[in-house]
Design a protein around this motif. Structure first.
Motif, PDB file in Angstrom:
ATOM      1  N   ARG A  38       0.824  -1.212   0.000  1.00 23.69           N
ATOM      2  CA  ARG A  38       0.000   0.000   0.000  1.00 23.69           C
ATOM      3  C   ARG A  38       0.856   1.260   0.000  1.00 23.69           C
ATOM      4  O   ARG A  38       0.585   2.218  -0.731  1.00 23.69           O
ATOM      5  CB  ARG A  38      -0.911  -0.003   1.232  1.00 23.69           C
ATOM      6  N   MET A  49      -7.685  -0.429  -7.571  1.00 26.76           N
ATOM      7  CA  MET A  49      -8.906   0.161  -7.025  1.00 26.76           C
ATOM      8  C   MET A  49      -9.817   0.665  -8.139  1.00 26.76           C
ATOM      9  O   MET A  49     -11.036   0.453  -8.100  1.00 26.76           O
ATOM     10  CB  MET A  49      -8.559   1.316  -6.084  1.00 26.76           C
ATOM     11  N   VAL A  54     -13.595  -0.358  -6.400  1.00 23.98           N
ATOM     12  CA  VAL A  54     -13.671  -0.265  -4.940  1.00 23.98           C
ATOM     13  C   VAL A  54     -12.538   0.636  -4.466  1.00 23.98           C
ATOM     14  O   VAL A  54     -11.366   0.338  -4.719  1.00 23.98           O
ATOM     15  CB  VAL A  54     -13.538  -1.642  -4.252  1.00 23.98           C
ATOM     16  N   TYR A  55     -12.893   1.721  -3.772  1.00 22.62           N
ATOM     17  CA  TYR A  55     -11.845   2.584  -3.226  1.00 22.62           C
ATOM     18  C   TYR A  55     -11.514   2.109  -1.814  1.00 22.62           C
ATOM     19  O   TYR A  55     -12.221   2.401  -0.851  1.00 22.62           O
ATOM     20  CB  TYR A  55     -12.279   4.051  -3.188  1.00 22.62           C
ATOM     21  N   ASP A  56     -10.467   1.350  -1.702  1.00 22.83           N
ATOM     22  CA  ASP A  56      -9.979   0.874  -0.409  1.00 22.83           C
ATOM     23  C   ASP A  56      -8.528   0.448  -0.587  1.00 22.83           C
ATOM     24  O   ASP A  56      -8.251  -0.675  -1.030  1.00 22.83           O
ATOM     25  CB  ASP A  56     -10.821  -0.297   0.099  1.00 22.83           C
ATOM     26  N   ASP A  58      -6.262  -0.478   1.457  1.00 21.62           N
ATOM     27  CA  ASP A  58      -5.866  -1.663   2.225  1.00 21.62           C
ATOM     28  C   ASP A  58      -6.301  -2.944   1.517  1.00 21.62           C
ATOM     29  O   ASP A  58      -5.527  -3.908   1.409  1.00 21.62           O
ATOM     30  CB  ASP A  58      -6.474  -1.612   3.632  1.00 21.62           C
ATOM     31  N   LEU A  59      -7.558  -2.968   1.044  1.00 22.61           N
ATOM     32  CA  LEU A  59      -8.036  -4.161   0.344  1.00 22.61           C
ATOM     33  C   LEU A  59      -7.285  -4.370  -0.969  1.00 22.61           C
ATOM     34  O   LEU A  59      -6.955  -5.499  -1.328  1.00 22.61           O
ATOM     35  CB  LEU A  59      -9.529  -4.033   0.063  1.00 22.61           C
ATOM     36  N   MET A  78     -10.915  -7.950  -6.219  1.00 24.66           N
ATOM     37  CA  MET A  78     -11.622  -6.769  -5.726  1.00 24.66           C
ATOM     38  C   MET A  78     -13.083  -6.760  -6.197  1.00 24.66           C
ATOM     39  O   MET A  78     -13.996  -6.451  -5.432  1.00 24.66           O
ATOM     40  CB  MET A  78     -10.906  -5.507  -6.202  1.00 24.66           C
ATOM     41  N   ARG A  82     -16.424  -6.992  -3.997  1.00 25.11           N
ATOM     42  CA  ARG A  82     -17.409  -5.909  -4.126  1.00 25.11           C
ATOM     43  C   ARG A  82     -18.836  -6.451  -4.159  1.00 25.11           C
ATOM     44  O   ARG A  82     -19.763  -5.807  -3.651  1.00 25.11           O
ATOM     45  CB  ARG A  82     -17.112  -5.115  -5.395  1.00 25.11           C
ATOM     46  N   ILE A 250     -11.097  10.997  -0.586  1.00 27.63           N
ATOM     47  CA  ILE A 250     -10.434  10.035  -1.475  1.00 27.63           C
ATOM     48  C   ILE A 250      -9.495  10.788  -2.412  1.00 27.63           C
ATOM     49  O   ILE A 250      -9.727  11.951  -2.742  1.00 27.63           O
ATOM     50  CB  ILE A 250     -11.446   9.212  -2.300  1.00 27.63           C
TER      51      ILE A 250
END
Length: 372
Positions: A38, A49, A54-56, A58-59, A78, A82, A250
């Protein structure tokens, strides 16, 4: 599936174990953590992302680690994740007009209000491999915040650039947000639907299609009106409150592309827009999106459809790398029956050709006797 083959389940289990072993590598070396991915592979995290919708961070970092650096596999992880998430509603469209930019450049004007801001970029590096053990000089000058109006707004004020629009003539100017993940793709699409498809599209594919428009397969020679990278607030209106509340910030990359338009009998010559927006630091993706977006607006601008980049169905149907990967890689699965059917067909055709050739050879002496 291979489970249909004798011993298939054990073979699959062994393949999983071997994959994990290969991915871990030399166990005398420390394992790479998702936190390291990250923090140190931010550009790759941004791509996963964006294409994974998906805005994350960490994921995305965890998906990259699990996929052993395979970006498309990480995007697939991802998107799969989702589908398990509940949906509470739709946020208000983010306001990028006042985007406080970490990076902001324009290729159309040298002097712009707020100034050019180089930020973190590979543009001026020497493209030489560096020593990872060499200490970094992390000191950077901190510039005072200044208003940074959009360059496209400056052009628009003089009627040199088309007005801001996210829809074609006759479309609803403020439609409900499209969701291509839940609704089937139907052509022709609205511009909003196209933009969603482009955002989820493979960066490499969009780069190639965008590049084609610069080489004559689209007829545009655009200018980068502005590229911005920075953080924006995301707001949501809870039904029980009835007014917007901020739910976080974000990082996004926005590109406004400016292209020529010769005009028509009804519209004077002016510059037109192409737009791109992506999560995180994704300049190449945002620029490619803006090039393709402008090319697919040919109909509303009264231009001719002459290139692959103008073809909405061609671009959208082939931009999704997850779908493309699934279709290409499914070729590795058993196709015994299909192949045997084609094998029988080919053998039959070859046998028929041999019989005809034999018949032709046998009839040649008779033809010679007739000619005599």
């Amino acid at each position: 599936m291979y489970v249909a083959v004798k011993g298939g389940e054990q073979a699959i289990a062994n393949a999983h174990a071997l994959l994990a072993s290969r991915g871990r590598g030399d166990q005398s070396q420390p394992a790479i953590t998702p936190e390291q991915v990250r923090e140190q592979l931010g550009v790759l995290v941004s791509r996963v992302m964006t294409e994974g919708s998906v805005y994350d961070p960490d994921l995305a970092a965890r998906a990259i680690s699990q996929a052993q650096g395979d970006a498309l596999e990480a995007v697939t992880l991802m998107r799969t994740y989702r589908t398990t998430l509940p949906r509470f509603g739709t946020t208000i469209a983010i306001d990028t007009a006042g985007l406080p930019s970490e990076r902001r450049v324009s290729a159309t004007f040298k002097e712009i209000p707020g100034g050019q801001q180089l930020g973190a970029t590979f543009d001026y590096t020497h493209r030489l491999l560096a020593d990872p053990t060499e200490p970094l000089d992390l000191e950077a000058a901190v510039e005072e915040d200044e208003p940074m109006p959009r360059v496209t707004d400056l052009l628009g004020a003089g009627a040199l650039l088309e007005p801001v629009t996210n829809h074609a003539e006759g479309e609803d100017p403020d439609p409900d947000p499209a969701d291509l993940t839940r609704e089937p793709t139907v052509f022709p699409m609205s511009r909003a639907e196209r933009m969603q498809a482009l955002a989820r599209g493979d960066e490499g594919f969009l780069l190639g299609i965008g590049y084609s428009t610069l080489r004559g397969y689209g007829g545009t020679h655009p200018f980068v009106g502005e590229v911005r990278v920075g953080e924006v607030e995301v707001e949501f209106v809870p039904p029980e409150l009835g007014y917007p509340v901020s739910i976080g910030r974000i990082e996004v990359t926005e590109c406004q592309m400016v292209a020529q338009f010769v005009g028509s009998s009804e519209v004077p010559p002016m510059f037109t827009r192409g737009y791109g927006l992506a999560f995180g630091r994704s300049e190449r993706k945002a620029m490619s999106m803006s090039l393709v977006d402008r090319s697919m607006r040919w109909e509303e601008l009264g231009e001719r459809k002459v290139a692959p980049a103008n073809d909405e169905e061609f671009v959208v149907e082939h931009a999704d790398a997850v779908a493309a990967t699934g279709f290409v890689e499914h070729l590795k699965l058993p196709h015994y029956v299909d192949f045997q059917a084609e094998l029988v067909l080919i053998r039959g055709i070859q046998e028929e050709i041999r019989e005809r050739q034999a018949e032709a050879t046998e009839s040649e002496p008779e033809l010679e006797e007739v000619s005599r």
